[in-house]
Design an enzyme around this catalytic site. Structure first.
Site, PDB file in Angstrom:
ATOM      1  N   HIS A   1       0.851  -1.193   0.000  1.00 36.04           N
ATOM      2  CA  HIS A   1       0.000   0.000   0.000  1.00 36.04           C
ATOM      3  C   HIS A   1       0.886   1.242   0.000  1.00 36.04           C
ATOM      4  O   HIS A   1       1.965   1.256   0.588  1.00 36.04           O
ATOM      5  CB  HIS A   1      -0.917   0.002   1.226  1.00 36.04           C
ATOM      6  CG  HIS A   1      -2.003   1.021   1.150  1.00 36.04           C
ATOM      7  ND1 HIS A   1      -1.787   2.345   1.460  1.00 36.04           N
ATOM      8  CD2 HIS A   1      -3.304   0.926   0.789  1.00 36.04           C
ATOM      9  CE1 HIS A   1      -2.916   3.020   1.293  1.00 36.04           C
ATOM     10  NE2 HIS A   1      -3.847   2.186   0.881  1.00 36.04           N
TER      11      HIS A   1
ATOM     12  N   GLU B   1      -3.927   2.233  -7.122  1.00 38.24           N
ATOM     13  CA  GLU B   1      -4.304   3.343  -6.250  1.00 38.24           C
ATOM     14  C   GLU B   1      -3.445   4.561  -6.582  1.00 38.24           C
ATOM     15  O   GLU B   1      -2.306   4.654  -6.133  1.00 38.24           O
ATOM     16  CB  GLU B   1      -4.146   2.947  -4.780  1.00 38.24           C
ATOM     17  CG  GLU B   1      -2.898   2.124  -4.454  1.00 38.24           C
ATOM     18  CD  GLU B   1      -2.509   2.210  -2.988  1.00 38.24           C
ATOM     19  OE1 GLU B   1      -3.382   2.459  -2.158  1.00 38.24           O
ATOM     20  OE2 GLU B   1      -1.310   2.062  -2.697  1.00 38.24           O
TER      21      GLU B   1
END
Length: 254
Positions: A99, A169
């Site tokens: 992430h 993302e």
């Protein structure tokens, strides 16, 4: 979405949630099929402190649980870290690796992410491998080259449609309320599918590609209608059952 791929709606609670939050999980578990239909999968990646309790709550529902990170090693002198096997022992089926907040806060490089993905597979978990460009990279016109580099370095050669999910993302969109245009998302996801195809061959055809970055009920329908967007990785909106289920409803019947 890709017609032949079963969509996945994934929630990332990040560093949020205590015992008082578990009621939201119960509501998500009980309402998911009605919202998304029987043709979609759901997962909530909770803080490690909640994982065992979350797994118990969601055990008889169609929603799985996941961790938010794992260490590459099975055990050892790694204070504060969690092995993938420990996540599995708490009932997890998935784990997020790479992430952008981990890459930034903990200086994780692509090779670190790849090692964590392999650790997830070793423990029988599905790795949600995150990639995405920063605002500076986007403004420099480097989005696609950054994605190519991250696919090359963060996705191990053993990745399959079963053991891995890719989450795009855009770093500049996370938690900002900003989202790329439909055209930008479509271009990025088509590029990811092509890059994965060159790296993994036919496995790439069935691999789920999620979009993450300020996904909310108001834009979920548009984002999840884009070809090659096979679900979403949801941050803040996953903390409330009503919002998570409203986003999940965008995949019903697609």
């Amino acid at each position: 979405m890709t017609p032949t791929i079963r969509p996945l709606i994934a929630g990332n609670w990040k560093m949020h949630g205590t015992e008082s939050s578990l009621g939201e999980l119960k509501a998500i578990g009980s309402g998911f099929v009605e919202a998304a239909g029987a043709g979609a999968d759901g997962v909530i990646c909770v803080p490690a402190t909640l994982l065992a309790r979350a797994s118990d709550i969601l055990a008889k529902t169609p929603v799985a649980t996941g961790g938010q990170d794992c260490h590459p090693a099975t055990s050892g002198a790694h204070t504060g870290d969690i092995a993938a096997e420990m996540l599995a022992d708490c009932g997890a089926s998935y784990v997020i690796v790479g992430h952008s907040e981990r890459r930034t806060d903990h200086h994780e490089a692509d090779e670190d992410v790849a090692a964590k993905a392999e650790a997830a597979w070793r423990a029988g978990l599905t790795a949600i491998i995150c990639i995405g460009e920063t605002k500076i990279q986007r403004e420099a016109g480097e989005t696609l080259s950054v994605l190519s580099r991250q696919i090359a370095g963060s996705v191990p050669p053993g990745a399959t449609a079963k053991n891995s999910v890719i989450a795009y993302e855009p770093v500049w969109a996370i938690g900002t309320g900003l989202t790329p245009t439909v055209e930008d998302v479509a271009q990025a996801h088509a590029h990811l599918r092509a890059e994965l195809g060159m790296k993994l061959g036919i496995e790439a055809d069935g691999m789920r590609l999620l979009y993450g970055g300020s996904v909310k009920p108001s834009n979920a329908g548009e984002l999840l209608s884009i070809l090659n967007v096979d679900g979403a990785l949801i941050g803040g909106a996953s903390l409330k059952a009503a919002d998570f289920l409203a986003i999940s409803a965008a995949v019903k019947g697609k």
